[in-house]
Design an enzyme around this catalytic site. Structure first.
Site, PDB file in Angstrom:
ATOM      1  CB  CYS A   1      -0.964  -0.023   1.177  1.00  0.00           C
ATOM      2  SG  CYS A   1      -0.216  -0.510   2.745  1.00  0.00           S
TER       3      CYS A   1
HETATM    4  N1  LIG Z   1      -4.575  -4.148   5.071  1.00  0.00           N
HETATM    5  C1  LIG Z   1      -4.034  -3.490   4.065  1.00  0.00           C
HETATM    6  O1  LIG Z   1      -4.267  -2.277   3.886  1.00  0.00           O
HETATM    7  C2  LIG Z   1      -3.129  -4.186   3.097  1.00  0.00           C
HETATM    8  C3  LIG Z   1      -2.684  -3.479   1.976  1.00  0.00           C
HETATM    9  C4  LIG Z   1      -1.829  -4.113   1.065  1.00  0.00           C
HETATM   10  C5  LIG Z   1      -1.440  -5.411   1.286  1.00  0.00           C
HETATM   11  N2  LIG Z   1      -1.869  -6.064   2.390  1.00  0.00           N
HETATM   12  C6  LIG Z   1      -1.407  -7.444   2.582  1.00  0.00           C
HETATM   13  O2  LIG Z   1      -2.492  -8.326   2.363  1.00  0.00           O
HETATM   14  C7  LIG Z   1      -2.363  -9.463   3.207  1.00  0.00           C
HETATM   15  C8  LIG Z   1      -3.622  -9.574   4.060  1.00  0.00           C
HETATM   16  O3  LIG Z   1      -3.718  -8.399   4.835  1.00  0.00           O
HETATM   17  P1  LIG Z   1      -5.001  -8.021   5.686  1.00  0.00           P
HETATM   18  O4  LIG Z   1      -4.757  -6.654   6.167  1.00  0.00           O
HETATM   19  O5  LIG Z   1      -6.233  -8.337   4.928  1.00  0.00           O
HETATM   20  O6  LIG Z   1      -4.827  -9.049   6.909  1.00  0.00           O
HETATM   21  P2  LIG Z   1      -5.888  -9.568   7.988  1.00  0.00           P
HETATM   22  O7  LIG Z   1      -7.054  -8.640   8.020  1.00  0.00           O
HETATM   23  O8  LIG Z   1      -5.135  -9.783   9.236  1.00  0.00           O
HETATM   24  O9  LIG Z   1      -6.347 -10.971   7.392  1.00  0.00           O
HETATM   25  C9  LIG Z   1      -5.453 -12.045   7.207  1.00  0.00           C
HETATM   26  C10 LIG Z   1      -6.204 -13.198   6.592  1.00  0.00           C
HETATM   27  O10 LIG Z   1      -5.275 -14.260   6.351  1.00  0.00           O
HETATM   28  C11 LIG Z   1      -5.791 -15.472   6.954  1.00  0.00           C
HETATM   29  N3  LIG Z   1      -4.673 -16.343   7.343  1.00  0.00           N
HETATM   30  C12 LIG Z   1      -3.777 -16.131   8.301  1.00  0.00           C
HETATM   31  N4  LIG Z   1      -2.926 -17.176   8.370  1.00  0.00           N
HETATM   32  C13 LIG Z   1      -3.322 -18.063   7.399  1.00  0.00           C
HETATM   33  C14 LIG Z   1      -2.862 -19.340   6.983  1.00  0.00           C
HETATM   34  N5  LIG Z   1      -1.819 -19.924   7.585  1.00  0.00           N
HETATM   35  N6  LIG Z   1      -3.521 -19.953   5.957  1.00  0.00           N
HETATM   36  C15 LIG Z   1      -4.578 -19.370   5.362  1.00  0.00           C
HETATM   37  N7  LIG Z   1      -5.077 -18.154   5.729  1.00  0.00           N
HETATM   38  C16 LIG Z   1      -4.428 -17.511   6.723  1.00  0.00           C
HETATM   39  C17 LIG Z   1      -6.596 -14.978   8.138  1.00  0.00           C
HETATM   40  O11 LIG Z   1      -7.498 -16.003   8.538  1.00  0.00           O
HETATM   41  P3  LIG Z   1      -8.034 -16.118  10.069  1.00  0.00           P
HETATM   42  O12 LIG Z   1      -8.879 -14.893  10.288  1.00  0.00           O
HETATM   43  O13 LIG Z   1      -8.807 -17.371  10.092  1.00  0.00           O
HETATM   44  O14 LIG Z   1      -6.810 -16.123  10.933  1.00  0.00           O
HETATM   45  C18 LIG Z   1      -7.290 -13.773   7.497  1.00  0.00           C
HETATM   46  O15 LIG Z   1      -8.356 -14.196   6.692  1.00  0.00           O
HETATM   47  C19 LIG Z   1      -1.104  -9.235   4.062  1.00  0.00           C
HETATM   48  O16 LIG Z   1      -0.020  -9.903   3.494  1.00  0.00           O
HETATM   49  C20 LIG Z   1      -0.909  -7.722   3.987  1.00  0.00           C
HETATM   50  O17 LIG Z   1       0.422  -7.328   4.156  1.00  0.00           O
HETATM   51  C21 LIG Z   1      -2.726  -5.493   3.292  1.00  0.00           C
END
Ligand SMILES: NC(=O)c1ccc[n+]([C@@H]2O[C@H](COP(=O)([O-])OP(=O)(O)OC[C@H]3O[C@@H](n4cnc5c(N)ncnc54)[C@H](OP(=O)(O)O)[C@@H]3O)[C@@H](O)[C@H]2O)c1
Length: 339
Positions: A149
């Site tokens: 991001c």
């Molecule tokens: N948030 C942002 O603004 C943003 C922007 C750009 C990129 N990203 C990237 O996108 C990715 C997700 O970010 P997020 O912010 O959406 O995170 P998040 O809200 O914490 O969600 C993480 C997701 O991954 C799942 N997960 C965790 N461990 C797992 C595993 N071992 N196998 C399968 N699923 C698993 C979690 O499931 P459970 O809930 O069941 O644990 C949850 O659905 C990250 O790599 C982050 O760096 C995020």
């Protein structure tokens, strides 16, 4: 019509990807999964009631392969590189939202993400999914490293300058602020309401994992090393990133000239908008959209260029850009599902 899967559906990026894909005329969402979260998607995200009947389960490779053409990995870094190799081997297209495939080598990955890279083979083959710069490569890609991001806002803000006038750059300082959803949905003390509300602070000064990604791409564009000084801050809003970028120049350039360069660079881009010279972008104009708004100003005497860039971290900074990449890979209209 293609079939899409989302791994990480219980997280913010997974949810935003689903939201966009449910409105996409060329896509059917056929598979969703998470880690510990199971059950009806509409129990996890009640806003989708009446729109989707899928159940969320723990990741199952066989099902993902059977049910999907393209798979979005919206999971933490280190998890994507465990899932992607088998999906790619089965001929699926993968769009990874994590940082696992964004850097060019395993050494930098270990240094900035703190883990050994487990899939160096695909790390070399991944395409950096910033359409404004790599559209032709994205068309042919099987694995997309969806940009971070902060890097999306920073690279779009600096690309025209580094591509055309890199020799003018003396130093770059990026003062970045992100809404709290940037940290994901998982609970932790730093992101509790009482810690964040009516508060404002810097974190990870000089050592945020997005630094090497920004330096890598900007150096590629300018064909010479570009070093940046990056300080992120936690902004007490739900979503949105605003970066104020100070570029010390070593020669004079007029605001009119630099503005023309930026307008020309993004003339045909659907999601990068250059504001009138001197006008400042605002978060509220881009949240819940896939736009990146960029403002430019210059202090001629001080040879100081100030570029301000805003995006929604969950849309252009994550899910929206991922869908834009999917549109390009599949030959759909690039704006489909995003306007
Ligand atoms: N948030 C942002 O603004 C943003 C922007 C750009 C990129 N990203 C990237 O996108 C990715 C997700 O970010 P997020 O912010 O959406 O995170 P998040 O809200 O914490 O969600 C993480 C997701 O991954 C799942 N997960 C965790 N461990 C797992 C595993 N071992 N196998 C399968 N699923 C698993 C979690 O499931 P459970 O809930 O069941 O644990 C949850 O659905 C990250 O790599 C982050 O760096 C995020």
């Amino acid at each position: 019509m293609i079939k899409a899967g989302i791994v990480g559906i219980s997280g913010y990026s997974g949810m935003t990807t689903l939201d966009l894909l449910l409105k996409h005329p060329e896509v059917r969402v056929t598979y969703v999964s998470a880690n510990n979260t199971t059950g009806k998607v509409t129990d996890i995200w009640p806003q989708f009631k009446g729109k989707i009947r899928l159940m969320c389960q723990k990741f199952d490779l066989k099902k993902a392969v059977e049910l999907c053409d393209v798979i979005f990995l919206a999971v933490p870094h280190t998890i994507s590189m465990e899932l992607a190799p088998a999906l790619l081997k089965a001929g699926k297209k993968v769009i990874d939202l994590s940082g696992d495939y964004r850097l060019s080598n395993a050494r930098d990955y270990k240094k900035w993400y703190g883990s050994a890279h487990k899939d160096c083979h695909n790390l070399k083959k991944s395409v950096y999914g910033l359409p404004e710069l790599y559209r032709e490569d994205i068309k042919k890609a099987k694995l997309i490293a969806n940009p971070g991001c902060y890097p999306t806002a920073a690279i779009l803000a600096l690309a025209p300058l580094t591509a055309i006038y890199s020799e003018l750059i003396q130093s770059v300082i990026i003062d970045a602020k992100s809404g709290v959803s940037g940290a994901g949905r998982k609970a932790s003390v730093m992101f509790n309401y009482c810690e964040v509300n009516e508060n404002f602070k810097a974190y990870k000064v000089f050592n945020h994992q997005h630094v090497p990604e920004m330096e890598l791409i900007l150096s590629k564009i300018s064909r010479m090393p570009v070093a940046i000084n990056f300080v992120p801050h936690l902004l007490p809003v739900n979503r949105g990133i605003l970066e104020t970028i100070y570029v010390q120049l070593n020669d004079k350039i007029s605001l009119v000239d630099i503005h023309k360069i930026y307008e020309r660079f993004y003339k045909t881009e659907p999601f990068a908008r250059i504001l009138a010279a001197g006008q400042q972008p605002e978060l509220k104009n881009v949240t819940h959209t896939n736009y990146c708004d960029i403002g430019i100003d210059i202090h001629a005497g001080k040879k100081l260029l100030v570029i301000t860039s805003v995006i929604d971290n969950l849309v252009k900074g994550a899910a929206g850009q991922a869908v834009q990449n999917m549109n390009i890979m599949e030959g759909f209209k690039e704006e489909e599902g995003l306007l």
